[in-house]
Structure formats: C-alpha cells, structure tokens
Design a protein around this motif. Structure first.
Motif, PDB file in Angstrom:
ATOM      1  N   ALA A  31      36.189  44.479  29.594  1.00 15.13           N
ATOM      2  CA  ALA A  31      36.827  43.455  28.762  1.00 15.13           C
ATOM      3  C   ALA A  31      36.712  43.764  27.275  1.00 15.13           C
ATOM      4  N   GLU A  32      35.634  44.413  26.879  1.00 15.70           N
ATOM      5  CA  GLU A  32      35.428  44.755  25.465  1.00 15.70           C
ATOM      6  C   GLU A  32      36.153  46.035  25.065  1.00 15.70           C
ATOM      7  N   GLY A  33      36.895  46.628  25.991  1.00 11.51           N
ATOM      8  CA  GLY A  33      37.661  47.831  25.671  1.00 11.51           C
ATOM      9  C   GLY A  33      36.842  49.093  25.654  1.00 11.51           C
ATOM     10  N   GLY A  34      35.705  49.086  26.341  1.00 10.93           N
ATOM     11  CA  GLY A  34      34.807  50.241  26.330  1.00 10.93           C
ATOM     12  C   GLY A  34      35.112  51.306  27.365  1.00 10.93           C
ATOM     13  N   VAL A  35      36.229  51.151  28.094  1.00  9.38           N
ATOM     14  CA  VAL A  35      36.564  52.109  29.148  1.00  9.38           C
ATOM     15  C   VAL A  35      37.990  52.600  28.962  1.00  9.38           C
ATOM     16  N   ARG A  36      38.157  53.917  29.056  1.00 12.37           N
ATOM     17  CA  ARG A  36      39.488  54.512  29.007  1.00 12.37           C
ATOM     18  C   ARG A  36      39.746  55.223  30.327  1.00 12.37           C
ATOM     19  N   THR A  41      43.060  52.888  26.995  1.00 13.44           N
ATOM     20  CA  THR A  41      42.092  51.812  27.162  1.00 13.44           C
ATOM     21  C   THR A  41      42.522  50.945  28.342  1.00 13.44           C
ATOM     22  N   GLU A  42      41.580  50.686  29.242  1.00 16.13           N
ATOM     23  CA  GLU A  42      41.871  49.906  30.451  1.00 16.13           C
ATOM     24  C   GLU A  42      41.102  48.596  30.418  1.00 16.13           C
ATOM     25  N   LEU A  43      41.807  47.482  30.561  1.00 17.67           N
ATOM     26  CA  LEU A  43      41.184  46.162  30.515  1.00 17.67           C
ATOM     27  C   LEU A  43      41.150  45.474  31.879  1.00 17.67           C
ATOM     28  N   ARG A  44      41.637  46.156  32.913  1.00 15.06           N
ATOM     29  CA  ARG A  44      41.664  45.570  34.266  1.00 15.06           C
ATOM     30  C   ARG A  44      40.540  46.169  35.095  1.00 15.06           C
ATOM     31  N   ARG A  45      39.596  45.347  35.494  1.00 11.78           N
ATOM     32  CA  ARG A  45      38.473  45.882  36.280  1.00 11.78           C
ATOM     33  C   ARG A  45      38.894  46.252  37.691  1.00 11.78           C
ATOM     34  N   GLY A  46      40.012  45.715  38.157  1.00 14.75           N
ATOM     35  CA  GLY A  46      40.505  46.035  39.494  1.00 14.75           C
ATOM     36  C   GLY A  46      41.456  47.223  39.519  1.00 14.75           C
ATOM     37  N   ARG A  47      41.601  47.912  38.397  1.00 19.56           N
ATOM     38  CA  ARG A  47      42.476  49.095  38.318  1.00 19.56           C
ATOM     39  C   ARG A  47      42.099  50.067  39.424  1.00 19.56           C
ATOM     40  N   LYS A  48      43.084  50.483  40.191  1.00 18.10           N
ATOM     41  CA  LYS A  48      42.834  51.426  41.282  1.00 18.10           C
ATOM     42  C   LYS A  48      42.810  52.845  40.732  1.00 18.10           C
ATOM     43  N   LEU A  49      41.703  53.522  40.978  1.00 16.92           N
ATOM     44  CA  LEU A  49      41.560  54.907  40.563  1.00 16.92           C
ATOM     45  C   LEU A  49      41.811  55.800  41.771  1.00 16.92           C
TER      46      LEU A  49
END
Length: 65
Positions: A31-36, A41-49
């Motif tokens: 949520a804080e934008g700490g993940v790319r 930048t990805e803000l969805r924790r359910g993003r399928k990798l």
C-alpha cells in the motif's frame, strides 16, 4: 523462488521469500508503494505473479521461476 502452480499472489510471494513476516506487513508495504513488479509500482496485494516476473523491494530483485 520456484512455484509449483501457474501463479502466486504478490502478498504470498513476499511472505514465502521472507521479505515480510505476515500478511499485514505485506499489505502495508504494498500500500505504501514499496513494491515494484516488472519495473512498475504495484499497489494490489492480490496481483498474480507468474514465472518470469521480477519483484523489487528495498533495492533487491526477486525472480519468480
């Protein structure tokens, strides 16, 4: 990290790689934008990798295999 299914959710990946200790911690980091993911930048924790995706956190890069 090698996965045995066709995808893994971003928050689960962060926990599996020991980047975060809990789902709550993953939620905050994302949520804080700490993940790319793949340079974005990805803000969805359910993003399928999927295999081939690259996750960047704190200057480190992790690959999904």
């Amino acid at each position: 990290m090698k996965i045995d299914t066709d995808h893994i959710k971003l928050d689960s990946f962060l926990k599996a790689e020991n980047i975060v200790a809990s789902g709550g911690e993953a939620k905050i980091l994302i949520a804080e934008g700490g993940v790319r993911v793949n340079g974005e930048t990805e803000l969805r924790r359910g993003r399928k990798l999927r295999p081939g995706d690259r996750v960047e956190v704190g200057g480190e890069t992790f690959c999904v295999e």
